[in-house]
Design a protein around this motif. Structure first.
Motif, PDB file in Angstrom:
ATOM      1  N   GLU A  49       0.842  -1.259   0.207  1.00 54.61           N
ATOM      2  CA  GLU A  49       0.036   0.145  -0.068  1.00 54.61           C
ATOM      3  C   GLU A  49       0.854   1.298  -0.070  1.00 54.61           C
ATOM      4  OE1 GLU A  49      -0.146  -2.490   2.063  1.00 54.61           O
ATOM      5  OE2 GLU A  49      -2.143  -2.925   2.911  1.00 54.61           O
ATOM      6  N   HIS A  50       0.450   2.202  -1.064  1.00 56.84           N
ATOM      7  CA  HIS A  50       1.715   3.152  -1.109  1.00 56.84           C
ATOM      8  C   HIS A  50       0.861   4.168  -1.887  1.00 56.84           C
ATOM      9  CE1 HIS A  50       5.475   4.911  -1.104  1.00 56.84           C
ATOM     10  NE2 HIS A  50       5.136   5.685  -2.130  1.00 56.84           N
ATOM     11  N   GLY A  51       0.406   5.555  -1.090  1.00 54.41           N
ATOM     12  CA  GLY A  51      -0.071   6.438  -1.868  1.00 54.41           C
ATOM     13  C   GLY A  51      -1.646   6.838  -0.804  1.00 54.41           C
ATOM     14  N   LEU A  52      -2.572   7.042  -1.644  1.00 53.40           N
ATOM     15  CA  LEU A  52      -3.876   7.343  -0.930  1.00 53.40           C
ATOM     16  C   LEU A  52      -4.664   6.292  -0.927  1.00 53.40           C
ATOM     17  CD1 LEU A  52      -4.782  10.919  -2.176  1.00 53.40           C
ATOM     18  CD2 LEU A  52      -3.501  10.348  -0.151  1.00 53.40           C
ATOM     19  N   GLY A  53      -5.383   5.984   0.278  1.00 55.47           N
ATOM     20  CA  GLY A  53      -6.133   4.765   0.248  1.00 55.47           C
ATOM     21  C   GLY A  53      -6.889   4.829   1.714  1.00 55.47           C
ATOM     22  N   ILE A  54      -7.777   3.769   1.681  1.00 54.45           N
ATOM     23  CA  ILE A  54      -8.858   3.495   2.654  1.00 54.45           C
ATOM     24  C   ILE A  54      -8.889   2.083   3.213  1.00 54.45           C
ATOM     25  CG2 ILE A  54     -10.933   3.730   3.379  1.00 54.45           C
ATOM     26  CD1 ILE A  54     -11.881   5.890   1.361  1.00 54.45           C
ATOM     27  N   ARG A  55      -8.520   1.953   4.491  1.00 60.99           N
ATOM     28  CA  ARG A  55      -8.668   0.740   4.992  1.00 60.99           C
ATOM     29  C   ARG A  55      -9.566   0.763   6.106  1.00 60.99           C
ATOM     30  NH1 ARG A  55      -3.959  -3.555   6.164  1.00 60.99           N
ATOM     31  NH2 ARG A  55      -4.806  -5.134   7.141  1.00 60.99           N
ATOM     32  N   ARG A  56     -10.649  -0.432   5.931  1.00 67.14           N
ATOM     33  CA  ARG A  56     -11.683  -0.485   7.009  1.00 67.14           C
ATOM     34  C   ARG A  56     -11.499  -1.787   7.466  1.00 67.14           C
ATOM     35  NH1 ARG A  56     -15.729   2.700   4.842  1.00 67.14           N
ATOM     36  NH2 ARG A  56     -15.568   3.532   2.595  1.00 67.14           N
ATOM     37  N   TYR A  57     -11.389  -1.906   8.975  1.00 68.47           N
ATOM     38  CA  TYR A  57     -11.249  -2.987   9.749  1.00 68.47           C
ATOM     39  C   TYR A  57     -12.407  -3.628  10.261  1.00 68.47           C
ATOM     40  CZ  TYR A  57      -6.619  -0.365  10.196  1.00 68.47           C
ATOM     41  OH  TYR A  57      -5.506   0.192  10.028  1.00 68.47           O
ATOM     42  N   ALA A  58     -12.103  -5.023  10.339  1.00 69.50           N
ATOM     43  CA  ALA A  58     -13.333  -5.905  10.729  1.00 69.50           C
ATOM     44  C   ALA A  58     -13.954  -5.408  11.877  1.00 69.50           C
ATOM     45  CB  ALA A  58     -12.767  -7.279  10.978  1.00 69.50           C
ATOM     46  N   ASN A  59     -13.476  -4.670  12.825  1.00 65.36           N
ATOM     47  CA  ASN A  59     -14.254  -4.103  13.882  1.00 65.36           C
ATOM     48  C   ASN A  59     -15.108  -2.915  13.741  1.00 65.36           C
ATOM     49  OD1 ASN A  59     -12.199  -2.303  13.743  1.00 65.36           O
ATOM     50  ND2 ASN A  59     -11.386  -2.702  15.814  1.00 65.36           N
ATOM     51  N   GLY A  60     -15.144  -2.422  12.512  1.00 66.18           N
ATOM     52  CA  GLY A  60     -15.705  -1.232  12.227  1.00 66.18           C
ATOM     53  C   GLY A  60     -14.988  -0.159  12.030  1.00 66.18           C
ATOM     54  N   ASN A  61     -13.889   0.144  12.772  1.00 64.81           N
ATOM     55  CA  ASN A  61     -12.861   1.167  12.420  1.00 64.81           C
ATOM     56  C   ASN A  61     -12.506   1.406  11.136  1.00 64.81           C
ATOM     57  OD1 ASN A  61     -13.378   1.256  15.283  1.00 64.81           O
ATOM     58  ND2 ASN A  61     -11.638   0.642  15.900  1.00 64.81           N
ATOM     59  N   TRP A  62     -11.840   2.550  10.462  1.00 66.80           N
ATOM     60  CA  TRP A  62     -11.623   2.733   9.406  1.00 66.80           C
ATOM     61  C   TRP A  62     -10.514   3.799   9.332  1.00 66.80           C
ATOM     62  CZ3 TRP A  62     -13.367   6.976   6.285  1.00 66.80           C
ATOM     63  CH2 TRP A  62     -14.483   7.724   6.920  1.00 66.80           C
ATOM     64  N   TYR A  63      -9.697   3.877   8.491  1.00 67.49           N
ATOM     65  CA  TYR A  63      -8.495   4.810   8.416  1.00 67.49           C
ATOM     66  C   TYR A  63      -8.580   5.231   6.734  1.00 67.49           C
ATOM     67  CZ  TYR A  63      -4.048   7.023   7.517  1.00 67.49           C
ATOM     68  OH  TYR A  63      -2.970   7.815   7.278  1.00 67.49           O
ATOM     69  N   GLU A  64      -8.598   6.756   6.683  1.00 65.57           N
ATOM     70  CA  GLU A  64      -8.681   7.510   5.386  1.00 65.57           C
ATOM     71  C   GLU A  64      -7.442   8.327   5.289  1.00 65.57           C
ATOM     72  OE1 GLU A  64     -11.224  10.235   2.756  1.00 65.57           O
ATOM     73  OE2 GLU A  64     -11.864   9.361   4.614  1.00 65.57           O
ATOM     74  N   GLY A  65      -6.341   8.146   4.397  1.00 69.31           N
ATOM     75  CA  GLY A  65      -5.089   8.844   4.310  1.00 69.31           C
ATOM     76  C   GLY A  65      -4.055   8.564   3.327  1.00 69.31           C
ATOM     77  N   SER A  66      -3.078   8.962   4.103  1.00 66.48           N
ATOM     78  CA  SER A  66      -1.807   8.669   3.070  1.00 66.48           C
ATOM     79  C   SER A  66      -1.128   7.273   3.640  1.00 66.48           C
ATOM     80  CB  SER A  66      -0.701   9.679   3.301  1.00 66.48           C
ATOM     81  OG  SER A  66       0.269   9.439   2.500  1.00 66.48           O
ATOM     82  N   TRP A  67      -0.468   6.500   2.802  1.00 62.00           N
ATOM     83  CA  TRP A  67       0.277   5.419   3.105  1.00 62.00           C
ATOM     84  C   TRP A  67       1.662   5.365   2.463  1.00 62.00           C
ATOM     85  CZ3 TRP A  67      -2.099   1.177   5.874  1.00 62.00           C
ATOM     86  CH2 TRP A  67      -3.357   1.425   6.188  1.00 62.00           C
ATOM     87  N   ARG A  68       2.718   4.638   2.999  1.00 64.10           N
ATOM     88  CA  ARG A  68       4.019   4.548   2.463  1.00 64.10           C
ATOM     89  C   ARG A  68       4.277   3.097   2.980  1.00 64.10           C
ATOM     90  NH1 ARG A  68       7.701   7.981   0.835  1.00 64.10           N
ATOM     91  NH2 ARG A  68       9.957   7.405   1.344  1.00 64.10           N
ATOM     92  N   ASP A  69       4.719   2.345   1.999  1.00 64.39           N
ATOM     93  CA  ASP A  69       5.350   1.005   2.157  1.00 64.39           C
ATOM     94  C   ASP A  69       4.619   0.182   3.084  1.00 64.39           C
ATOM     95  OD1 ASP A  69       7.583   1.694   0.724  1.00 64.39           O
ATOM     96  OD2 ASP A  69       8.894   2.168   2.118  1.00 64.39           O
ATOM     97  N   GLY A  70       3.099   0.157   2.722  1.00 62.93           N
ATOM     98  CA  GLY A  70       2.314  -0.580   3.708  1.00 62.93           C
ATOM     99  C   GLY A  70       1.995  -0.161   5.048  1.00 62.93           C
ATOM    100  N   LYS A  71       2.336   1.102   5.339  1.00 59.63           N
ATOM    101  CA  LYS A  71       2.237   1.619   6.707  1.00 59.63           C
ATOM    102  C   LYS A  71       1.516   3.035   6.526  1.00 59.63           C
ATOM    103  CE  LYS A  71       5.937  -1.116   9.113  1.00 59.63           C
ATOM    104  NZ  LYS A  71       6.906  -0.819   9.783  1.00 59.63           N
TER     105      LYS A  71
END
Length: 332
Positions: free
Chosen positions: A242-264
């Motif tokens: 994951e590298h760039g802009l992306g959204i990750r939705r977690y199984a517990n309902g939380n989610w992150y929206e923003g910038s990524w670099r080398d998978g973090k």
């Protein structure tokens, strides 16, 4: 015998000029040798003419010249004429012929059977020495077109398009399941130069699935990933991470929206704690929050609301704070 192919040294000349100079030189040599032979014949013939005796009376004895000397002059003239004709004929041919002979373009006899033995078009199943088998189209003894390849050692199979011996185009790659002895699809999409390239879907172990862009066998570009734990990521990829802009939705309902670099998480981003009813917005470095704000976000409907809500911070006297800041600026 003189060298009729002796060319004068000098600047580069055209074929016609070179041939004219060659003819002039040869004919000049012929004339010079002919005159020398005529002189020799006259000198030899004078020996056999009747001579006047000392007393003044003519000698009645006369001796004729030998026959081989009589025919000598005729032979020289005949050779001169023949040589001239041959040189003229050679000059006419010289203007239409190159200096070097054209290279031989016809294939050798040994190359013809090899060319005919190359596989072309559609053929039946062809087995290799390793036990692999291929059924499909060929071009110049290489897999080209549509075909099916089965690898004996791994038990995998590819069905799709080929280009000059490599997977290229759209195709499906499947693997053999040892327990059921059936084939399960592993990748379905585009290929280039034997590698996954373009849009395609790949099925990982434990039900993880990726759908999106590929580049040289790596996830690169936009793509969607479904992880085996229930998390999902949708956004940019580079070199299989994951590298760039992306959204990750977690199984517990939380989610992150923003910038990524080398998978973090790296850079500006927002993390919504839907289970607690909080929102963190700020700066991330290598997956950890470094600087930002934390505030309530839908705490009334949260599954696990915080026991102590975040207090609201307010200024006691706003005007006093502004005056102090103004005085501090003037003193500087």
């Amino acid at each position: 015998m003189w060298d009729v192919f002796n060319e004068p040294q000098g600047a580069i000349q055209s074929p016609t000029d070179r041939m004219d100079n060659l003819v002039v030189n040869v004919l000049g040599n012929i004339r010079e040798k002919s005159r020398k032979r005529d002189y020799d014949m006259q000198t030899t013939h004078s020996r056999f003419e009747p001579q006047q005796p000392l007393g003044g009376e003519a000698d009645v004895r006369t001796t004729a010249a030998p026959n081989h000397l009589k025919s000598r002059k005729h032979g020289v003239l005949s050779m001169y004429s023949d040589t001239k004709q041959r040189m003229k004929q050679h000059a006419r041919e010289y203007d239409f012929m190159p200096f070097l002979q054209a290279a031989r373009r016809n294939p050798s006899r040994s190359a013809l059977p090899d060319d005919k033995a190359k596989k072309r078009g559609r053929r039946a199943t062809v087995f290799s020495v390793t036990g692999d088998e291929y059924t499909g189209e060929w071009l110049d003894n290489k897999k080209h077109g549509r075909g099916t390849q089965v690898w004996k050692k791994s038990g995998s199979i590819y069905n799709g398009e080929w280009k000059m011996g490599k997977r290229d185009g759209f195709g499906t790659y499947s693997v053999l399941v040892p327990d059921t002895k059936t084939y399960a699809k592993k990748y379905c999409g585009e290929w280039k130069n034997g590698m996954k390239h373009g849009h395609g879907t790949f099925l990982y172990h434990r039900c993880s699935v990726y759908e999106g862009q590929w580049s040289e066998d790596q996830r690169s570009g936009w793509g969607r990933m479904l992880f085996n734990g229930g998390d999902t990521y949708e956004g940019d990829w580079t070199k299989d991470k994951e590298h760039g802009l992306g959204i990750r939705r977690y199984a517990n309902g939380n989610w992150y929206e923003g910038s990524w670099r080398d998978g973090k998480k790296n850079g500006k981003g927002k993390l919504y704690y839907c289970d607690r009813g909080h929102l963190y917005e700020g700066l991330w470095v290598r997956g950890e929050p470094k600087c930002g704000t934390l505030e309530d976000f839908g705490g009334d409907h949260a599954a696990q609301p915080a026991k102590c809500p975040i207090p609201q911070v307010k200024l006691a006297d706003m005007e006093m704070v502004l005056q102090e800041a103004h005085l501090a600026h003037l003193n500087c």
